[in-house]
Scaffold this motif. Structure first.
Motif, PDB file in Angstrom:
ATOM      1  N   PHE A  92      -6.278  -4.065  -4.220  1.00 38.28           N
ATOM      2  CA  PHE A  92      -5.513  -3.782  -5.427  1.00 38.28           C
ATOM      3  C   PHE A  92      -4.033  -4.117  -5.270  1.00 38.28           C
ATOM      4  O   PHE A  92      -3.234  -3.808  -6.146  1.00 38.28           O
ATOM      5  CB  PHE A  92      -5.698  -2.319  -5.846  1.00 38.28           C
ATOM      6  CG  PHE A  92      -7.064  -2.047  -6.396  1.00 38.28           C
ATOM      7  CD1 PHE A  92      -7.326  -2.172  -7.751  1.00 38.28           C
ATOM      8  CD2 PHE A  92      -8.111  -1.700  -5.554  1.00 38.28           C
ATOM      9  CE1 PHE A  92      -8.605  -1.947  -8.258  1.00 38.28           C
ATOM     10  CE2 PHE A  92      -9.390  -1.474  -6.043  1.00 38.28           C
ATOM     11  CZ  PHE A  92      -9.636  -1.603  -7.410  1.00 38.28           C
ATOM     12  N   GLY A  93      -3.654  -4.751  -4.169  1.00 39.89           N
ATOM     13  CA  GLY A  93      -2.277  -5.168  -3.970  1.00 39.89           C
ATOM     14  C   GLY A  93      -1.976  -6.459  -4.719  1.00 39.89           C
ATOM     15  O   GLY A  93      -2.828  -7.030  -5.401  1.00 39.89           O
ATOM     16  N   HIS A  94      -0.745  -6.949  -4.562  1.00 40.62           N
ATOM     17  CA  HIS A  94      -0.344  -8.171  -5.259  1.00 40.62           C
ATOM     18  C   HIS A  94      -1.017  -9.416  -4.687  1.00 40.62           C
ATOM     19  O   HIS A  94      -0.911 -10.496  -5.270  1.00 40.62           O
ATOM     20  CB  HIS A  94       1.173  -8.328  -5.206  1.00 40.62           C
ATOM     21  CG  HIS A  94       1.902  -7.367  -6.099  1.00 40.62           C
ATOM     22  ND1 HIS A  94       1.331  -6.820  -7.228  1.00 40.62           N
ATOM     23  CD2 HIS A  94       3.166  -6.868  -6.033  1.00 40.62           C
ATOM     24  CE1 HIS A  94       2.205  -6.020  -7.816  1.00 40.62           C
ATOM     25  NE2 HIS A  94       3.318  -6.028  -7.116  1.00 40.62           N
TER      26      HIS A  94
ATOM     27  N   ASN B 279       1.349   5.944  -2.062  1.00 41.21           N
ATOM     28  CA  ASN B 279       2.561   5.187  -2.387  1.00 41.21           C
ATOM     29  C   ASN B 279       2.633   3.856  -1.639  1.00 41.21           C
ATOM     30  O   ASN B 279       3.144   2.860  -2.153  1.00 41.21           O
ATOM     31  CB  ASN B 279       3.811   6.025  -2.121  1.00 41.21           C
ATOM     32  CG  ASN B 279       3.954   6.475  -0.670  1.00 41.21           C
ATOM     33  OD1 ASN B 279       3.044   6.319   0.145  1.00 41.21           O
ATOM     34  ND2 ASN B 279       5.097   7.063  -0.349  1.00 41.21           N
ATOM     35  N   ASN B 280       2.094   3.797  -0.409  1.00 39.78           N
ATOM     36  CA  ASN B 280       2.249   2.591   0.409  1.00 39.78           C
ATOM     37  C   ASN B 280       1.041   1.664   0.376  1.00 39.78           C
ATOM     38  O   ASN B 280       0.960   0.725   1.156  1.00 39.78           O
ATOM     39  CB  ASN B 280       2.569   2.973   1.859  1.00 39.78           C
ATOM     40  CG  ASN B 280       1.437   3.721   2.543  1.00 39.78           C
ATOM     41  OD1 ASN B 280       0.574   4.281   1.878  1.00 39.78           O
ATOM     42  ND2 ASN B 280       1.448   3.739   3.866  1.00 39.78           N
ATOM     43  N   TYR B 281       0.092   1.902  -0.528  1.00 43.51           N
ATOM     44  CA  TYR B 281      -1.052   0.993  -0.615  1.00 43.51           C
ATOM     45  C   TYR B 281      -0.612  -0.316  -1.254  1.00 43.51           C
ATOM     46  O   TYR B 281       0.131  -0.335  -2.232  1.00 43.51           O
ATOM     47  CB  TYR B 281      -2.185   1.618  -1.435  1.00 43.51           C
ATOM     48  CG  TYR B 281      -2.931   2.735  -0.725  1.00 43.51           C
ATOM     49  CD1 TYR B 281      -2.631   3.105   0.584  1.00 43.51           C
ATOM     50  CD2 TYR B 281      -3.955   3.418  -1.373  1.00 43.51           C
ATOM     51  CE1 TYR B 281      -3.330   4.132   1.213  1.00 43.51           C
ATOM     52  CE2 TYR B 281      -4.660   4.439  -0.752  1.00 43.51           C
ATOM     53  CZ  TYR B 281      -4.333   4.799   0.530  1.00 43.51           C
ATOM     54  OH  TYR B 281      -5.032   5.817   1.147  1.00 43.51           O
ATOM     55  N   GLY B 282      -1.128  -1.409  -0.706  1.00 37.87           N
ATOM     56  CA  GLY B 282      -0.769  -2.727  -1.202  1.00 37.87           C
ATOM     57  C   GLY B 282      -1.622  -3.786  -0.539  1.00 37.87           C
ATOM     58  O   GLY B 282      -2.851  -3.630  -0.501  1.00 37.87           O
ATOM     59  N   PRO B 283      -0.968  -4.803   0.020  1.00 43.42           N
ATOM     60  CA  PRO B 283       0.476  -5.044   0.118  1.00 43.42           C
ATOM     61  C   PRO B 283       1.031  -5.732  -1.131  1.00 43.42           C
ATOM     62  O   PRO B 283       0.258  -6.330  -1.850  1.00 43.42           O
ATOM     63  CB  PRO B 283       0.571  -5.967   1.341  1.00 43.42           C
ATOM     64  CG  PRO B 283      -0.719  -6.754   1.316  1.00 43.42           C
ATOM     65  CD  PRO B 283      -1.751  -5.796   0.795  1.00 43.42           C
ATOM     66  N   PRO B 284       2.400  -5.651  -1.305  1.00 44.80           N
ATOM     67  CA  PRO B 284       3.359  -4.827  -0.585  1.00 44.80           C
ATOM     68  C   PRO B 284       3.251  -3.369  -1.016  1.00 44.80           C
ATOM     69  O   PRO B 284       2.505  -3.040  -1.940  1.00 44.80           O
ATOM     70  CB  PRO B 284       4.705  -5.433  -0.991  1.00 44.80           C
ATOM     71  CG  PRO B 284       4.458  -5.929  -2.381  1.00 44.80           C
ATOM     72  CD  PRO B 284       3.048  -6.461  -2.361  1.00 44.80           C
ATOM     73  N   TYR B 285       3.998  -2.508  -0.341  1.00 42.11           N
ATOM     74  CA  TYR B 285       3.986  -1.096  -0.680  1.00 42.11           C
ATOM     75  C   TYR B 285       4.215  -0.914  -2.185  1.00 42.11           C
ATOM     76  O   TYR B 285       5.068  -1.564  -2.791  1.00 42.11           O
ATOM     77  CB  TYR B 285       5.082  -0.342   0.068  1.00 42.11           C
ATOM     78  CG  TYR B 285       4.889  -0.214   1.560  1.00 42.11           C
ATOM     79  CD1 TYR B 285       3.681  -0.514   2.167  1.00 42.11           C
ATOM     80  CD2 TYR B 285       5.935   0.226   2.372  1.00 42.11           C
ATOM     81  CE1 TYR B 285       3.506  -0.380   3.524  1.00 42.11           C
ATOM     82  CE2 TYR B 285       5.768   0.372   3.748  1.00 42.11           C
ATOM     83  CZ  TYR B 285       4.560   0.056   4.310  1.00 42.11           C
ATOM     84  OH  TYR B 285       4.404   0.189   5.670  1.00 42.11           O
ATOM     85  N   GLY B 286       3.464  -0.010  -2.768  1.00 42.83           N
ATOM     86  CA  GLY B 286       3.624   0.308  -4.183  1.00 42.83           C
ATOM     87  C   GLY B 286       2.805  -0.559  -5.116  1.00 42.83           C
ATOM     88  O   GLY B 286       2.591  -0.182  -6.271  1.00 42.83           O
TER      89      GLY B 286
ATOM     90  N   ALA C 209      -0.418  -1.406  -5.185  1.00 46.03           N
ATOM     91  CA  ALA C 209      -1.717  -0.891  -5.633  1.00 46.03           C
ATOM     92  C   ALA C 209      -1.525   0.061  -6.813  1.00 46.03           C
ATOM     93  O   ALA C 209      -2.301   0.032  -7.777  1.00 46.03           O
ATOM     94  CB  ALA C 209      -2.444  -0.199  -4.485  1.00 46.03           C
ATOM     95  N   GLU C 210      -0.505   0.902  -6.742  1.00 49.10           N
ATOM     96  CA  GLU C 210      -0.238   1.805  -7.858  1.00 49.10           C
ATOM     97  C   GLU C 210       0.187   1.026  -9.101  1.00 49.10           C
ATOM     98  O   GLU C 210      -0.226   1.346 -10.220  1.00 49.10           O
ATOM     99  CB  GLU C 210       0.836   2.824  -7.474  1.00 49.10           C
ATOM    100  CG  GLU C 210       0.358   3.848  -6.455  1.00 49.10           C
ATOM    101  CD  GLU C 210       1.420   4.861  -6.098  1.00 49.10           C
ATOM    102  OE1 GLU C 210       1.052   6.009  -5.790  1.00 49.10           O
ATOM    103  OE2 GLU C 210       2.619   4.505  -6.107  1.00 49.10           O
TER     104      GLU C 210
ATOM    105  N   GLN D 195       8.310   8.197  -8.118  1.00 53.04           N
ATOM    106  CA  GLN D 195       8.107   6.750  -8.099  1.00 53.04           C
ATOM    107  C   GLN D 195       6.646   6.391  -8.375  1.00 53.04           C
ATOM    108  O   GLN D 195       6.355   5.438  -9.112  1.00 53.04           O
ATOM    109  CB  GLN D 195       8.536   6.178  -6.750  1.00 53.04           C
ATOM    110  CG  GLN D 195      10.019   6.229  -6.487  1.00 53.04           C
ATOM    111  CD  GLN D 195      10.385   5.642  -5.129  1.00 53.04           C
ATOM    112  OE1 GLN D 195       9.605   4.909  -4.538  1.00 53.04           O
ATOM    113  NE2 GLN D 195      11.563   5.972  -4.638  1.00 53.04           N
ATOM    114  N   SER D 196       5.719   7.137  -7.785  1.00 58.94           N
ATOM    115  CA  SER D 196       4.298   6.857  -7.993  1.00 58.94           C
ATOM    116  C   SER D 196       3.915   7.025  -9.459  1.00 58.94           C
ATOM    117  O   SER D 196       3.178   6.205 -10.022  1.00 58.94           O
ATOM    118  CB  SER D 196       3.435   7.779  -7.116  1.00 58.94           C
ATOM    119  OG  SER D 196       3.568   7.450  -5.753  1.00 58.94           O
ATOM    120  N   LEU D 197       4.395   8.084 -10.081  1.00 57.29           N
ATOM    121  CA  LEU D 197       4.092   8.308 -11.493  1.00 57.29           C
ATOM    122  C   LEU D 197       4.628   7.166 -12.347  1.00 57.29           C
ATOM    123  O   LEU D 197       3.947   6.687 -13.275  1.00 57.29           O
ATOM    124  CB  LEU D 197       4.677   9.638 -11.962  1.00 57.29           C
ATOM    125  CG  LEU D 197       4.070  10.900 -11.352  1.00 57.29           C
ATOM    126  CD1 LEU D 197       4.821  12.137 -11.828  1.00 57.29           C
ATOM    127  CD2 LEU D 197       2.587  11.022 -11.690  1.00 57.29           C
TER     128      LEU D 197
END
Length: 339
Positions: free
Chosen positions: A45-47, A73-80, A82-83, A131-133
């Motif tokens: 689900f990252g970029h 919060n750090n799922y990716g890559p990069p961090y953020g 995936a959210e 940030q996650s929200l």
């Protein structure tokens, strides 16, 4: 990455029988139920991922009754990322189902530079949840976890931050991940004193990684805390994919996050092969048996899976149909595992 609108999927219509195939368990002593299989968005689900595939995975999961999606919060890559991508998919496919969904996120690993972007301080956890929200486009998450123990921040501060998030309406419930038995008991007591129950613990747990059996599960049972096991298939080792080694075209061969090739030594492969034989006699795949083995313990609320294709979810969900083991099967499996 943007969802490819030049080749869009048809509008999503959730399966009307979506709750008929899944089983649900109460989480500890709470009134909240979790599906026995939950979906983790650590990978795919990252970029760097195909978001059309991500949409297909989430759609199939929900159609199978998997109403719990787990992020960090750090799922990716990069961090953020995936959210962010989950937020895009959510807006397209799941807004009307928000009250059917259980969405969780976490903070505790390094996220941004400087002294305030890691571990378990109040400043980091509150900022990270905000940030996650924003990335997901949500008003609240259903569960917010502290992702790992912090040896330097007082436990009272970390648990106080989780309590604050609930009181601010940013999280409905809170949890912890990878805490040992002693610190879990302390965290539970602190949160209880603050008036916010510790809902759930997310430990790494599989047939090949059984550290939670050395006290943690006993604490969770005694305190009425639920649990959701991650890496139940040991990054694919507990499937039939690697019985003859790591295929050249597999994710494990290309990305060390999935499986360290050094783990697949001859002794481990022989162990997995013997487990596979038992699974086949049970009428299950090895992956199904590995999931069922965890779910046979009532202290396990849910098992968290990650998939690279939607079809794998059908195989995972089929595990809930048989989570009972005979005494002979238990003895053989424990003998193989060296338990």
């Amino acid at each position: 990455m943007q969802i490819n609108d030049h080749n869009p999927l048809p509008p999503y219509q959730a399966a009307p029988n979506r709750y008929s195939q899944m089983k649900y368990r109460y989480c500890g002593k709470s009134g909240l139920q979790l599906p026995e299989i939950s979906l983790g968005l650590w990978h795919n689900f990252g970029h760097n991922a195909d978001l059309t595939l991500g949409r297909k995975i989430l759609r199939r999961a929900f159609d199978l009754g998997i109403c719990h999606f787990d992020l960090a919060n750090n799922y990716g890559p990069p961090y953020g990322s995936a959210e962010e991508n989950f937020g895009r998919i959510f807006q397209k496919d799941f807004v009307s189902h928000r009250d059917e969904l259980l969405i969780s996120s976490k903070a505790g690993w390094d996220m941004w530079p400087g002294p305030y972007g890691n571990f378990g301080s109040r400043k980091y956890l509150i900022a990270s949840c905000d940030q996650s929200l924003k990335r997901m486009g949500l008003d609240y998450v259903d569960i917010f976890y502290h992702h790992r123990p912090d040896p330097n921040t007082p436990l009272e501060e970390t648990m106080g931050a989780l309590d604050q998030l609930v009181r601010q309406g940013k999280a409905l419930y809170v949890g912890i991940s990878q805490y040992n038995a002693e610190d879990t008991a302390k965290a539970q007591q602190i949160l209880k004193s603050l008036g916010t129950p510790l809902l759930i613990h997310q430990p790494r747990y599989s047939m090949l990684d059984r550290w939670v059996e050395n006290g943690l599960l006993d604490v969770l049972g005694e305190k009425g805390v639920g649990s959701i096991a991650f890496s139940p298939l040991e990054q694919g080792m507990l499937t039939d994919k690697y019985l003859k080694g790591i295929p050249a075209d597999s994710r494990a061969a290309k990305d060390g996050r999935y499986l360290n090739p050094g783990k697949l030594d001859p002794a481990k492969l022989e162990m997995v092969s013997q487990l596979n034989e038992i699974a086949l006699k049970r009428g299950q795949t090895l992956a199904q048996m590995a999931i069922a083995w965890l779910l046979k313990d009532p202290r396990i609320t849910s098992v968290l899976v990650g998939v690279s294709k939607a079809e794998q979810l059908d195989d995972n969900v089929a595990a809930v149909a048989n989570t009972q083991f005979t005494g002979e099967e238990v003895s053989k499996i424990k003998s193989i595992l060296g338990a």
